[in-house]
Design an enzyme around this catalytic site. Structure first.
Site: not given
Lengths: 275, 275, 275, 275
Positions: B106, B155
């Site tokens: 991320d 995601d």
């Protein structure tokens, strides 16, 4: 900002949308009726401050109420719609060539009147010669009917206000009596996220009366949670066992024969409600 | 009334919810991060004013991102999650015993940090020994990987801000390179009601690179329209042709093996987007 | 959009403002306490969902409560503030060199605690050696006091919740007893647009007890209607007849000696309430 | 909840009110015009999403615009109202028996048309024989007038859209030319809380042209901050030096001869703007 309509779908959550203008607003004999022009969804009918239907997404609800039971029944000829004064379910029902008569019984004539005026895309088939429109109490109409209908569709508001009787065991018993021996009914049953108990109770009540009881779902973006549930009670025909040759082409935007079956495949937490 | 958070999901439509308190609010290097306690959905993560995940409904997204590709692949061992700093996808990935390693990349370490603090039910598995957490640019990580992963899950946030590169054809090409020869990837793809063009474009781009391209949907009440779409690109294994014996029991609240297939049965207007 | 606090000041009207974050939120023994950081008004104290004070506009209320009676009294030495736990009135009181002692009696110690923490510009003088802070019921404190105070200031919330006793005839009688023979009191009295009856009733009650009863107004943008009323009851000194040499320079942002008199010149519909 | 109109008066603050229905909505040649029925304030006119006037609180603005300059001038006979298409200022002007002619020049005929239809209490005097209504550009009308009017009242919208020219130095110079040698003008000047710079600039510009320049305020609950400012420029007569015998009885709800003077006594921070 400007003018926005907000529906609190629960005490702590809701949807909000820009309104260009109100087209009609009236306290009818039964409920507060508002017809509004929204920027996102086109013209929209509100009853008691709750979204009933909108031009842009109405097809989901109306197709899924109508076509699932109508394709389940082998030869639906005589149809009853309880509620549904906007005419959307009737429009879908008339797409089935087997249908000889469709009766609409809505308690509030104003819903019919203003849907014809402001939602012509939805209500436009209410004047079809196969349709009989009655402004009357659906509960009483059911109580007075016997062995008459092939399919009954309950297109009601929430179980508050005029629709409260339409979520009782007595009503389902009346429906059973009003249906022919291989009849089938469908009722909108709110949503599994916020109204799990209601769905559970309706399933329990219907199961006591109908040998075949099913729940299916569809996505309606202007309804709470976006997932809407429908209960089917059937005396003989199972919506999960429709033969391929029963289906025929109709023009739809949501329903397909594949979705007919997939709509009964429930997310686990929803399936748990109906066990 | 009081304190309410409103997400305008389009210019003219949105959701609104009661907020008890803000738990953390910060302009990170990449985006505005808010962690709020809502009355309806529990703790909720917002990025740039958009709902990312909430304690009460997060299971839908995380289960459906993870289990559909993981059960499609016959033996997923090495998994990459791009984005997903809240840890929910990782939690679901680890439910599969075949998984030996799961890497989370991320770009925003703050999302990870505050998810661990305020969303422990979701982020709690980020410390599992099979998990490697990297704070880095997912696009670059993909670009530098080759023939490495069995399954890649994207995601991401919407294609604005830090995630804009994750909706490009070049990114999908990179994913193909990073996957092993029978690899499979899934990416959240927004919703068919408001973002039809995006879905169409992603499908088109992915189809040019992956022989098997599919779209499936799930109901997420806090996401726009309540219907969320996911794109699958697969080199070899088709999610529609998983053998019965591939499935095994895992604890879920939304995913079931029946829903695995039913999720690919699209409403007509959605199916039309991917033809 | 994002996070907004809305106070419905009436059933059908209110104000709404962007909130950056909540700083503290708690159900105290007496009321719901929220400290929020607003974008427009800075830090703001809410009690039971109503705006009490904000950093940006607090000076109006605090100056106008304090300086009108203090400049009316020729030599105010012993002052009582009932309510006012945020400390703003006390801060203004201490600007008068004649004041020897100022007692604050607020029923809710949490208001004091969190005002000190999050509203230091307002509460910063609560630690002054001339100030005594008591966490106690103001109604009882008044009932137990006799011939003690030169000026009493009632800085209460609305007449709901803990402040309900502070809008009764018995309370005004107690104030009279607690004041010295030339004492004077002031009480915030809501607004003439939405609470005409309350103002009329308070005036009637106070007139039965105090020979000199007056109403004055000030503009507070975060309070309902923007026009706020204050009732003065005085045993001897008339706020309209303060001699020029009584005034001395103090640092203010709203109050001036000219406004001292002009604040009593009421719009016709407001003047009609107090005839 | 339901249907609410929200005016963001600043980027981060606004008012919100329940709307029963929209009465008319139209994009005119000049602006967005909405006539709405509010629950709290009665019928209300909105231009470009900003509250212009409402049945319940319009008296404040209209009385204060009209009577302050009209009682200041010893014998106002020929009056010009620029803007003010709702007719409220005209209604007040006609209460002065000295007035022989009142000309209204509004650029947008639709404002006049729909005010007559939906705000008859306000617009009802536009058909009085002393009134001439012109649909024309007020800036041009002023530019073409010379030594003609005793009093000019500028009842404009905010300095955005069609009213932008009405806040320029050139416009004030034109007004001076259009006024007789002892003429006087008044212009609404927004509010001191959010538009301090605008007030300062208008004062500066007017002072360069008119020997007597003043600012006065009134409380208007549906306008930003509840405190509204008005600028007076006068060639000869000072509004602060009106003799007692100039006043005569007129029916008002806000204005009184005492308030005529008190309205010029400014809170300190407002007074500082005009020094």
């Amino acid at each position: 900002m400007g003018l926005w309509f907000t529906e609190k779908q629960t005490d702590n959550f809701g949807i909000t949308m820009k309104v260009n203008q109100t087209l009609h607003t009236e306290q009818t004999e039964f409920q507060k009726l508002d017809m509004v022009e929204t920027e996102e969804w086109g013209n929209m009918l509100l009853l008691d401050g709750m979204v009933m239907t909108s031009v842009k997404d109405e097809f989901v609800y109306h197709e899924m109420v109508a076509h699932v039971p109508l394709f389940t029944h082998p030869n639906p000829e005589n149809i009853l719609v309880v509620g549904g004064g906007d005419g959307g379910v009737i429009r879908e029902v008339l797409k089935h060539p087997s249908v000889k008569k469709a009766t609409l019984v809505d308690i509030d004539g104003k819903v019919i009147e203003y849907s014809k005026k402001f939602l012509p895309e939805i209500a436009g088939k209410l004047d079809d010669p196969r349709v009989e429109v009655k402004v009357a109490d659906g509960f009483m109409h059911i109580a007075e009917s016997e062995n008459e209908y092939d399919v009954i569709m309950v297109d009601s508001t929430e179980p508050v206000g005029p629709a409260v009787n339409l979520f009782t065991r007595g009503f389902y018993a009346g429906i059973s009596k009003a249906l022919k021996e291989d009849g089938i009914f469908v009722a909108q049953s709110d949503n599994p996220w916020f109204k799990a108990d209601l769905i559970r109770n309706v399933q329990k009540d219907v199961k006591e009366i109908f040998p075949i009881t099913r729940l299916y779902i569809a996505n309606i973006p202007t309804y709470p949670s976006g997932m809407w549930a429908f209960t089917i009670g059937s005396k003989k025909h199972d919506p999960l066992e429709v033969s391929e040759d029963r289906f025929h082409d109709i023009e739809t935007k949501y329903y397909t024969k594949e979705l007919h079956k997939a709509a009964f495949v429930l997310p686990k937490f929803v399936g748990d409600l109906v066990k």
